[in-house]
Design an enzyme around this catalytic site. Structure first.
Site, PDB file in Angstrom:
ATOM      1  N   LEU A 124       1.444   7.048   0.653  1.00  0.00           N
ATOM      2  CA  LEU A 124       0.677   5.961   1.253  1.00  0.00           C
ATOM      3  C   LEU A 124      -0.726   5.941   0.661  1.00  0.00           C
ATOM      4  O   LEU A 124      -1.379   6.977   0.539  1.00  0.00           O
ATOM      5  CB  LEU A 124       0.583   6.161   2.765  1.00  0.00           C
ATOM      6  CG  LEU A 124      -0.188   5.108   3.537  1.00  0.00           C
ATOM      7  CD1 LEU A 124       0.546   3.777   3.507  1.00  0.00           C
ATOM      8  CD2 LEU A 124      -0.395   5.555   4.967  1.00  0.00           C
ATOM      9  N   CYS A 125      -1.179   4.771   0.302  1.00  0.00           N
ATOM     10  CA  CYS A 125      -2.538   4.594  -0.215  1.00  0.00           C
ATOM     11  C   CYS A 125      -3.367   3.952   0.887  1.00  0.00           C
ATOM     12  O   CYS A 125      -3.237   2.761   1.167  1.00  0.00           O
ATOM     13  CB  CYS A 125      -2.519   3.711  -1.466  1.00  0.00           C
ATOM     14  SG  CYS A 125      -4.155   3.485  -2.176  1.00  0.00           S
ATOM     15  N   ILE A 126      -4.202   4.773   1.521  1.00  0.00           N
ATOM     16  CA  ILE A 126      -5.044   4.297   2.613  1.00  0.00           C
ATOM     17  C   ILE A 126      -6.370   5.046   2.544  1.00  0.00           C
ATOM     18  O   ILE A 126      -6.405   6.261   2.334  1.00  0.00           O
ATOM     19  CB  ILE A 126      -4.333   4.482   3.981  1.00  0.00           C
ATOM     20  CG1 ILE A 126      -5.133   3.853   5.108  1.00  0.00           C
ATOM     21  CG2 ILE A 126      -4.022   5.930   4.252  1.00  0.00           C
ATOM     22  CD1 ILE A 126      -4.370   3.779   6.427  1.00  0.00           C
ATOM     23  N   LEU A 180      -2.470  -0.737   8.881  1.00  0.00           N
ATOM     24  CA  LEU A 180      -2.257  -1.089   7.480  1.00  0.00           C
ATOM     25  C   LEU A 180      -0.862  -1.663   7.248  1.00  0.00           C
ATOM     26  O   LEU A 180      -0.695  -2.599   6.465  1.00  0.00           O
ATOM     27  CB  LEU A 180      -2.465   0.133   6.583  1.00  0.00           C
ATOM     28  CG  LEU A 180      -2.368  -0.129   5.089  1.00  0.00           C
ATOM     29  CD1 LEU A 180      -3.545  -0.959   4.613  1.00  0.00           C
ATOM     30  CD2 LEU A 180      -2.301   1.184   4.326  1.00  0.00           C
ATOM     31  N   ASN A 212       0.791  -1.221   0.000  1.00  0.00           N
ATOM     32  CA  ASN A 212       0.000   0.000   0.000  1.00  0.00           C
ATOM     33  C   ASN A 212       0.831   1.283   0.000  1.00  0.00           C
ATOM     34  O   ASN A 212       0.321   2.355   0.333  1.00  0.00           O
ATOM     35  CB  ASN A 212      -0.962  -0.014   1.181  1.00  0.00           C
ATOM     36  CG  ASN A 212      -1.829  -1.248   1.159  1.00  0.00           C
ATOM     37  OD1 ASN A 212      -1.669  -2.124   2.002  1.00  0.00           O
ATOM     38  ND2 ASN A 212      -2.709  -1.367   0.175  1.00  0.00           N
TER      39      ASN A 212
END
Length: 178
Positions: free
Chosen positions: A31-33, A69, A24
């Protein structure tokens, strides 16, 4: 972490400064959240609106989500497909496939070197992570926060004294006297 001018109505962005091999995390460190995605309805994303940013979020909730995550990647929506495939392979093999693990160990070692250069001590054990309470510097007893030395034994006496104030003359002139 960078905060936009209209924060908290828009989410901050988060970028790792050091290289992170994670499903992620994009190659540039972004950051992909879900929690940091703008609060728009996007059926293509696969995210529910309640999973996206809202103004009640704060730095604490963001960091808790990031830690979560990092420990449990979302491989169904990866930012780094190669890391996601490698992670799934590692997890399915129950750790027998060492490719993902070796990359992570190398990155951890490099981050320790960077941390030492910056004077940061990296905790290595669970005990190192736990913050221990420091004993009070003086020997004063800790007392109840609400203890204001009010004498609770005299409360009944005070109430009896106040009851005399309840008797009053009716000056309303309506003629009712009781």
């Amino acid at each position: 972490m960078r905060f936009p001018p209209d924060y908290p109505y828009s989410p901050p962005s988060l970028r790792f400064q050091t290289k992170v091999w994670h499903p992620n995390v994009y190659e540039n460190g972004d950051l992909c959240i879900s929690i940091l995605h703008p609060p728009i309805d996007d059926p293509q994303s696969g995210e529910l609106p309640c999973e996206r940013w809202n103004p009640t979020q704060n730095v604490r909730t963001i960091l808790l989500s990031v830690v979560s995550l990092l420990n449990e990647p979302n491989t169904s929506s990866p930012a780094n497909v190669d890391a996601s495939v490698m992670y799934r392979k590692w997890k399915e093999s129950k750790g027998k496939d060492k490719e993902y693990e070796n990359i992570i160990k190398k990155q951890v070692a490099l981050s320790k070197v960077d941390a030492e250069k910056d004077g940061v001590v990296v905790p290595l054990t669970l005990e190192d992570y736990v913050v221990k309470a420091k004993p009070p510097e003086n020997n004063l007893e800790l007392t109840d926060f609400y203890d204001d030395d009010y004498d609770m034994d005299n409360d009944e006496d005070d109430l009896e004294d106040d009851s005399s104030n309840e008797q009053y003359d009716d000056d309303s002139g309506n003629g009712d006297e009781s």
